[in-house]
Structure formats: C-alpha cells, structure tokens
Design a protein around this motif. Structure first.
Motif, PDB file in Angstrom:
ATOM      1  N   SER A   1       0.807  -1.221   0.000  1.00 24.96           N
ATOM      2  CA  SER A   1       0.000   0.000   0.000  1.00 24.96           C
ATOM      3  C   SER A   1       0.840   1.271   0.000  1.00 24.96           C
ATOM      4  O   SER A   1       0.298   2.363   0.054  1.00 24.96           O
ATOM      5  CB  SER A   1      -0.934   0.008   1.212  1.00 24.96           C
ATOM      6  OG  SER A   1      -0.177   0.095   2.397  1.00 24.96           O
ATOM      7  N   ARG A   2       2.168   1.131  -0.075  1.00 23.82           N
ATOM      8  CA  ARG A   2       3.024   2.313  -0.117  1.00 23.82           C
ATOM      9  C   ARG A   2       2.968   2.972  -1.490  1.00 23.82           C
ATOM     10  O   ARG A   2       2.839   2.298  -2.514  1.00 23.82           O
ATOM     11  CB  ARG A   2       4.463   1.947   0.200  1.00 23.82           C
ATOM     12  CG  ARG A   2       4.677   1.546   1.634  1.00 23.82           C
ATOM     13  CD  ARG A   2       6.118   1.305   1.909  1.00 23.82           C
ATOM     14  NE  ARG A   2       6.600   0.189   1.085  1.00 23.82           N
ATOM     15  CZ  ARG A   2       7.805  -0.332   1.154  1.00 23.82           C
ATOM     16  NH1 ARG A   2       8.677   0.162   1.996  1.00 23.82           N
ATOM     17  NH2 ARG A   2       8.155  -1.339   0.396  1.00 23.82           N
ATOM     18  N   VAL A   3       3.102   4.280  -1.497  1.00 26.40           N
ATOM     19  CA  VAL A   3       3.141   5.054  -2.735  1.00 26.40           C
ATOM     20  C   VAL A   3       4.601   5.388  -3.021  1.00 26.40           C
ATOM     21  O   VAL A   3       5.353   5.753  -2.112  1.00 26.40           O
ATOM     22  CB  VAL A   3       2.305   6.350  -2.593  1.00 26.40           C
ATOM     23  CG1 VAL A   3       2.433   7.222  -3.819  1.00 26.40           C
ATOM     24  CG2 VAL A   3       0.860   6.014  -2.319  1.00 26.40           C
ATOM     25  N   ASP A   4       5.018   5.253  -4.285  1.00 24.50           N
ATOM     26  CA  ASP A   4       6.399   5.601  -4.658  1.00 24.50           C
ATOM     27  C   ASP A   4       6.654   7.067  -4.354  1.00 24.50           C
ATOM     28  O   ASP A   4       5.782   7.922  -4.548  1.00 24.50           O
ATOM     29  CB  ASP A   4       6.643   5.343  -6.145  1.00 24.50           C
ATOM     30  CG  ASP A   4       6.635   3.859  -6.485  1.00 24.50           C
ATOM     31  OD1 ASP A   4       6.864   3.055  -5.565  1.00 24.50           O
ATOM     32  OD2 ASP A   4       6.398   3.532  -7.657  1.00 24.50           O
ATOM     33  N   VAL A   5       7.877   7.360  -3.904  1.00 29.51           N
ATOM     34  CA  VAL A   5       8.245   8.724  -3.549  1.00 29.51           C
ATOM     35  C   VAL A   5       8.970   9.360  -4.724  1.00 29.51           C
ATOM     36  O   VAL A   5       9.844   8.758  -5.335  1.00 29.51           O
ATOM     37  CB  VAL A   5       9.152   8.738  -2.296  1.00 29.51           C
ATOM     38  CG1 VAL A   5       9.583  10.143  -1.966  1.00 29.51           C
ATOM     39  CG2 VAL A   5       8.420   8.120  -1.123  1.00 29.51           C
ATOM     40  N   GLN A   6       8.573  10.582  -5.035  1.00 29.72           N
ATOM     41  CA  GLN A   6       9.201  11.330  -6.112  1.00 29.72           C
ATOM     42  C   GLN A   6      10.543  11.869  -5.626  1.00 29.72           C
ATOM     43  O   GLN A   6      10.622  12.502  -4.577  1.00 29.72           O
ATOM     44  CB  GLN A   6       8.279  12.486  -6.499  1.00 29.72           C
ATOM     45  CG  GLN A   6       8.480  13.039  -7.856  1.00 29.72           C
ATOM     46  CD  GLN A   6       7.414  14.071  -8.158  1.00 29.72           C
ATOM     47  OE1 GLN A   6       7.162  14.946  -7.354  1.00 29.72           O
ATOM     48  NE2 GLN A   6       6.786  13.944  -9.305  1.00 29.72           N
TER      49      GLN A   6
END
Length: 136
Positions: free
Chosen positions: A109-114
């Motif tokens: 459920s983690r979102v990739d970090v920009q």
C-alpha cells in the motif's frame, strides 16, 4: 445576476495561504478540535487519495492506517478549521484518485516517492564528503 452574487460572497471566504499538494503526497493536516471550552490542534497524517475541484467547495481525502484499520477523512480546502497542511513526501503516481489503496495491505500500500534532484545531489555530496573524511 444571481450566480455572480453567490460567487462574490463565496470568494470572500477563500483561503489565500493554501499549500500546494497533489494526489499521492503524504501530508500532515493540523486540524483544530474543540473540546468543551478549549480548542487544540490535532494532526492527521496520511496519503492524499483524492482531490476534488471547485472554488470554495473543493475538498481532499486523506487516508491513514490506525492500528491496522484504514481511516479516511475528508477536509475542505478552504476551511478555517485547519491551521496548516505540511507536505511530508511527494508521491509519484499517475492517477487522480487512488482508491485502489483501500484493498492493499502492508508494504504493497506504499506510494512511490518522487525524488527531488536538488535533494538527491545534496545527499550524494554529503555522502561523498563523509566517505572522504573517513578515508583520511
């Protein structure tokens, strides 16, 4: 005539100090909570899964996991009830609404970090300086 009057009244209550954030960003919303006579600020930290358009009716939804249970809260963007919105990390997503996160568990459920190029360059320079100092 009538529509312009409504817009005029609504525009008086728009906030000018809105923080720029997008869907996928991790944010901390400092919300004012009233308990009896006292008022305190409570932070709500999570991922922005949705942001709706509109002038004074615009909202954003923040989702967090609290003791294994997903909690979502909808905040009006132009509300006087929040003190500030802090952007913790910028998310790298290609969608406007991240409702698929509701079904995911754990690390999935983690979102990739920009990655910010300026911060990455500063971090690499700092690591190189530390390595040079360790060598001698």
């Amino acid at each position: 005539m009538r529509r312009s009057l409504i817009e005029h009244v609504e525009n008086k209550f728009l906030r000018k100090d809105i923080t720029a954030f997008r869907t996928g960003d991790s944010v901390r919303v400092h919300w004012k909570v009233k308990e009896g006579e006292k008022e305190r600020v409570q932070a709500f930290e999570g991922v922005v899964i949705r942001k709706t358009k509109g002038t004074n009716r615009a909202t954003f939804t923040v989702r967090k996991m609290s003791f294994g249970v997903g909690v979502e809260r909808i905040f009006p963007i132009h509300s006087p009830r929040y003190e500030k919105i802090e952007v913790l990390t910028r998310g790298d997503v290609n969608r406007k609404r991240l409702f698929y996160l509701r079904e995911l568990k754990g690390k999935a459920s983690r979102v990739d970090v920009q990655v910010d190029p300026e911060k990455a360059a500063a971090k690499a320079a700092k690591a190189a300086a530390a390595a040079a100092a360790a060598r001698g």
